[in-house]
Write a protein that holds these residues in place. Structure first.
Motif, PDB file in Angstrom:
ATOM      1  N   GLU A   1      10.031 100.522  37.785  1.00  0.00           N
ATOM      2  CA  GLU A   1       9.342 101.683  36.962  1.00  0.00           C
ATOM      3  C   GLU A   1       9.933 101.284  35.398  1.00  0.00           C
ATOM      4  OE1 GLU A   1       7.834 104.764  37.774  1.00  0.00           O
ATOM      5  OE2 GLU A   1       8.029 104.302  40.211  1.00  0.00           O
ATOM      6  N   PRO A   2      10.045 100.854  34.465  1.00  0.00           N
ATOM      7  CA  PRO A   2      10.605 100.839  33.506  1.00  0.00           C
ATOM      8  C   PRO A   2       9.786 101.625  32.024  1.00  0.00           C
ATOM      9  CG  PRO A   2       9.310  98.356  33.650  1.00  0.00           C
ATOM     10  CD  PRO A   2       9.132  99.141  34.623  1.00  0.00           C
ATOM     11  N   ALA A   3       8.562 101.455  32.706  1.00  0.00           N
ATOM     12  CA  ALA A   3       7.772 102.217  31.508  1.00  0.00           C
ATOM     13  C   ALA A   3       7.927 103.528  31.249  1.00  0.00           C
ATOM     14  CB  ALA A   3       6.248 101.354  31.503  1.00  0.00           C
ATOM     15  N   SER A   4       8.642 104.093  32.643  1.00  0.00           N
ATOM     16  CA  SER A   4       8.875 105.465  32.709  1.00  0.00           C
ATOM     17  C   SER A   4       9.670 106.647  31.900  1.00  0.00           C
ATOM     18  CB  SER A   4       9.267 106.084  33.670  1.00  0.00           C
ATOM     19  OG  SER A   4      10.450 106.153  34.200  1.00  0.00           O
ATOM     20  N   GLY A   5       9.281 107.469  30.892  1.00  0.00           N
ATOM     21  CA  GLY A   5       9.749 107.562  29.892  1.00  0.00           C
ATOM     22  C   GLY A   5       9.331 106.782  28.272  1.00  0.00           C
ATOM     23  N   LEU A   6       8.878 106.029  28.425  1.00  0.00           N
ATOM     24  CA  LEU A   6       9.039 105.269  27.334  1.00  0.00           C
ATOM     25  C   LEU A   6       7.698 106.132  26.678  1.00  0.00           C
ATOM     26  CD1 LEU A   6       9.158 100.910  27.685  1.00  0.00           C
ATOM     27  CD2 LEU A   6      10.652 102.891  27.136  1.00  0.00           C
ATOM     28  N   ASP A   7       8.235 106.156  25.293  1.00  0.00           N
ATOM     29  CA  ASP A   7       6.730 106.859  24.561  1.00  0.00           C
ATOM     30  C   ASP A   7       5.787 105.209  23.879  1.00  0.00           C
ATOM     31  OD1 ASP A   7       7.386 105.073  21.658  1.00  0.00           O
ATOM     32  OD2 ASP A   7       8.837 106.026  21.350  1.00  0.00           O
ATOM     33  N   PRO A   8       4.509 106.086  23.909  1.00  0.00           N
ATOM     34  CA  PRO A   8       3.554 104.573  24.024  1.00  0.00           C
ATOM     35  C   PRO A   8       3.415 103.549  22.609  1.00  0.00           C
ATOM     36  CG  PRO A   8       2.073 107.132  23.288  1.00  0.00           C
ATOM     37  CD  PRO A   8       3.819 106.992  23.780  1.00  0.00           C
ATOM     38  N   ILE A   9       4.842 103.961  21.724  1.00  0.00           N
ATOM     39  CA  ILE A   9       5.052 102.420  20.731  1.00  0.00           C
ATOM     40  C   ILE A   9       5.799 102.046  21.431  1.00  0.00           C
ATOM     41  CG2 ILE A   9       6.046 102.029  18.923  1.00  0.00           C
ATOM     42  CD1 ILE A   9       4.503 104.845  17.897  1.00  0.00           C
ATOM     43  N   ALA A  10       6.823 102.314  22.319  1.00  0.00           N
ATOM     44  CA  ALA A  10       7.012 101.358  22.860  1.00  0.00           C
ATOM     45  C   ALA A  10       7.112 100.833  23.827  1.00  0.00           C
ATOM     46  CB  ALA A  10       8.685 102.154  23.623  1.00  0.00           C
ATOM     47  N   ARG A  11       6.368 101.525  24.431  1.00  0.00           N
ATOM     48  CA  ARG A  11       4.933 100.837  25.480  1.00  0.00           C
ATOM     49  C   ARG A  11       4.297  99.460  25.505  1.00  0.00           C
ATOM     50  NH1 ARG A  11       2.024 104.903  29.176  1.00  0.00           N
ATOM     51  NH2 ARG A  11       5.091 105.986  29.312  1.00  0.00           N
ATOM     52  N   ILE A  12       3.767  99.918  24.463  1.00  0.00           N
ATOM     53  CA  ILE A  12       3.096  98.688  23.478  1.00  0.00           C
ATOM     54  C   ILE A  12       4.401  97.702  23.141  1.00  0.00           C
ATOM     55  CG2 ILE A  12       1.990  97.655  21.589  1.00  0.00           C
ATOM     56  CD1 ILE A  12       1.083 100.884  21.010  1.00  0.00           C
ATOM     57  N   ASN A  13       5.642  97.781  22.924  1.00  0.00           N
ATOM     58  CA  ASN A  13       6.503  96.811  22.416  1.00  0.00           C
ATOM     59  C   ASN A  13       6.922  96.142  24.101  1.00  0.00           C
ATOM     60  OD1 ASN A  13       8.242  95.783  20.763  1.00  0.00           O
ATOM     61  ND2 ASN A  13       9.637  96.714  21.774  1.00  0.00           N
ATOM     62  N   LEU A  14       7.219  96.911  25.055  1.00  0.00           N
ATOM     63  CA  LEU A  14       7.648  96.073  26.277  1.00  0.00           C
ATOM     64  C   LEU A  14       6.436  95.232  26.568  1.00  0.00           C
ATOM     65  CD1 LEU A  14       9.539  96.249  29.403  1.00  0.00           C
ATOM     66  CD2 LEU A  14       7.594  98.085  29.997  1.00  0.00           C
ATOM     67  N   LYS A  15       5.512  95.978  26.587  1.00  0.00           N
ATOM     68  CA  LYS A  15       3.895  94.749  26.783  1.00  0.00           C
ATOM     69  C   LYS A  15       4.444  93.452  26.633  1.00  0.00           C
ATOM     70  CE  LYS A  15      -1.100  94.279  26.279  1.00  0.00           C
ATOM     71  NZ  LYS A  15      -2.262  94.863  26.505  1.00  0.00           N
ATOM     72  N   LYS A  16       5.055  93.760  24.916  1.00  0.00           N
ATOM     73  CA  LYS A  16       4.913  92.667  23.828  1.00  0.00           C
ATOM     74  C   LYS A  16       6.130  91.574  23.920  1.00  0.00           C
ATOM     75  CE  LYS A  16       3.205  94.953  19.599  1.00  0.00           C
ATOM     76  NZ  LYS A  16       3.501  94.799  18.650  1.00  0.00           N
ATOM     77  N   ILE A  17       7.661  92.279  24.777  1.00  0.00           N
ATOM     78  CA  ILE A  17       8.503  91.803  25.526  1.00  0.00           C
ATOM     79  C   ILE A  17       7.956  90.991  26.108  1.00  0.00           C
ATOM     80  CG2 ILE A  17      10.437  92.074  26.038  1.00  0.00           C
ATOM     81  CD1 ILE A  17      10.599  94.372  24.894  1.00  0.00           C
ATOM     82  N   LEU A  18       7.133  91.478  27.309  1.00  0.00           N
ATOM     83  CA  LEU A  18       6.762  90.681  28.202  1.00  0.00           C
ATOM     84  C   LEU A  18       5.728  89.635  28.178  1.00  0.00           C
ATOM     85  CD1 LEU A  18       6.429  93.722  30.960  1.00  0.00           C
ATOM     86  CD2 LEU A  18       8.300  92.079  30.396  1.00  0.00           C
ATOM     87  N   VAL A  19       5.225  89.370  27.286  1.00  0.00           N
ATOM     88  CA  VAL A  19       4.034  88.536  27.546  1.00  0.00           C
ATOM     89  C   VAL A  19       4.714  87.756  26.717  1.00  0.00           C
ATOM     90  CG1 VAL A  19       2.014  87.858  25.607  1.00  0.00           C
ATOM     91  CG2 VAL A  19       2.360  89.862  26.969  1.00  0.00           C
ATOM     92  N   ALA A  20       5.582  88.247  25.916  1.00  0.00           N
ATOM     93  CA  ALA A  20       6.441  86.763  24.752  1.00  0.00           C
ATOM     94  C   ALA A  20       7.452  85.991  25.758  1.00  0.00           C
ATOM     95  CB  ALA A  20       7.230  87.451  24.033  1.00  0.00           C
ATOM     96  N   LEU A  21       8.150  86.824  26.494  1.00  0.00           N
ATOM     97  CA  LEU A  21       8.329  85.938  27.590  1.00  0.00           C
ATOM     98  C   LEU A  21       7.802  85.489  28.743  1.00  0.00           C
ATOM     99  CD1 LEU A  21      11.184  89.187  28.603  1.00  0.00           C
ATOM    100  CD2 LEU A  21      11.668  86.682  27.297  1.00  0.00           C
TER     101      LEU A  21
END
Ligand SMILES: Nc1ncnc2c1ncn2[C@@H]1O[C@H](COP(=O)(O)OP(=O)(O)OP(=O)(O)O)[C@@H](O)[C@H]1O
Ligand SMILES: [Mg+2]
Length: 343
Positions: free
Chosen positions: A169-189
């Motif tokens: 559940e890493p996305a719980s509590g993340l704002d939309p921008i932080a969520r998009i950033n999480l996605k970018k991190i995971l895609v880059a990894l």
């Protein structure tokens, strides 16, 4: 013991017939799963489905009652230390040290992960930048918001450059921008070959960041695959059709068809709840035309992911209704009929 070679095709996460009992309760049941390298795999299911239990077993924090688990091809029971080196586990609602500054907290973990002293600062700065927390590096843990705490914990998880990320559940509590950033991190990894398993009870939270998903309920993996393949496995579909003539025959044709369960007229279109495959759809269209109905459009309404999840997780969630053909737009709509319109 020699570490097994890790060829590119080895699933990076694998479970075979895994079961976890907490006393009488079976939290994970007969679960077999293979996740290839670079996949971002979303684990979705309602509260209590067994997501955390599965992730904890993969992180080697709990032993399964039965079955085998492999990380990068390494058997967790046989060689837990070797497997553990490749795992980055982010628990659900993990805290940070309240009295440490963000950078101190991360440097402490960099040291405990064995990052050489000369490289620690650089590695910590990289991870802070990845989660966009550089400007908060001097903040104390106790003063971070929930989403910021989540990001710092993610940075901590990334420090040892794990090959397999297990994120609860890493996305719980993340704002939309932080969520998009999480996605970018995971895609880059993912492009670097890192495999991620990420859980959520909100399918839409994961849908746009995952390459495939698994739907869990009551300890079982109900479906696993690409989002498209799961949507296509939906037992019900919704058709929308418009006619310019022959409306009087339409009701009869739809009523006769055993695959039609409900029809609602909405905004001039007939919205049809349908249980059939594409061939059945073609047959229905043929029957309409043969009955002299002038059909101007006939299309499948894209399934909503939440509807699909509800139908899969609780087959009763799709309410079986009496066959009703509503042709009057002005009839006050019933909430259960609203559910048929997925536009
Ligand atoms: N330590 C434990 N002892 C006993 N039962 C447990 C324990 N941990 C979890 N359970 C039970 O196992 C089942 C699965 O729980 P789990 O935490 O894996 O679900 P989850 O899918 O992560 O749910 P959520 O979305 O709420 O986080 C639940 O019925 C839960 O009550
Ligand atoms: Mg959980």
């Amino acid at each position: 013991m020699l570490e097994r070679v890790d060829p590119i095709e080895t699933p990076q996460v694998e479970t075979r017939d895994v079961r976890l009992d907490y006393g009488e309760l079976t939290a994970v049941n007969n679960l077999s799963l293979q996740i290839p390298r670079g996949e971002i795999y979303g684990l979705v299911g309602p509260n209590g489905a067994g997501k955390t239990s599965l992730l904890k077993m993969l992180a080697n924090l709990i032993r399964p009652t039965y079955g085998e688990l492999f990380i990068c091809g390494i058997d967790l029971a046989e060689n837990p230390r070797a497997a553990y080196q490749h795992i980055g586990y982010m628990p659900d609602l993990s805290p940070v040290a309240p009295e440490l500054k963000v950078w101190e907290f991360l440097e402490f973990f960099a040291a405990s992960y064995g990052v050489p002293a000369a490289k620690r600062k650089q590695r910590v700065n990289q991870c802070l930048e990845q989660v966009k927390m550089t400007e908060h590096r001097n903040a104390y843990g106790k003063n971070l918001s929930r989403g910021m705490t989540q990001r710092v914990v993610l940075a901590k998880t990334l420090i040892p450059k794990p090959k397999v990320l297990l994120l609860d559940e890493p996305a719980s509590g993340l704002d939309p921008i932080a969520r998009i950033n999480l996605k970018k991190i995971l895609v880059a990894l993912s492009k670097q070959g890192v495999t991620t398993v990420i859980s959520s009870h909100i399918l839409t939270e994961l849908a746009d960041m995952c390459t495939s998903i698994g739907i869990m309920d009551k300890g079982r993996l109900l479906k696993s695959g690409t989002i498209e393949s799961i949507l296509n496995s939906r037992p019900h579909s919704t058709l929308s059709l418009n006619v310019i003539a022959g409306e009087e025959n339409l009701t009869a044709v739809l009523e006769e068809n055993p695959l039609v369960s409900q029809v609602v007229k909405k905004d001039g279109a007939f919205v049809v709840d349908f249980t059939g495959d594409v061939e059945d759809e073609a047959e229905l269209l043929k029957a309409l035309i043969l009955a002299d109905i002038s059909v101007t459009s006939f299309r499948k309404v894209a399934a909503s992911m939440e509807d699909t999840l509800i139908e899969l997780v609780s087959p009763d969630g799709h309410v079986e209704r009496d066959k009703v053909i509503v042709s009057d737009e002005n009839i006050e709509s019933d909430p259960s009929t609203e559910a048929t319109n997925n536009d």
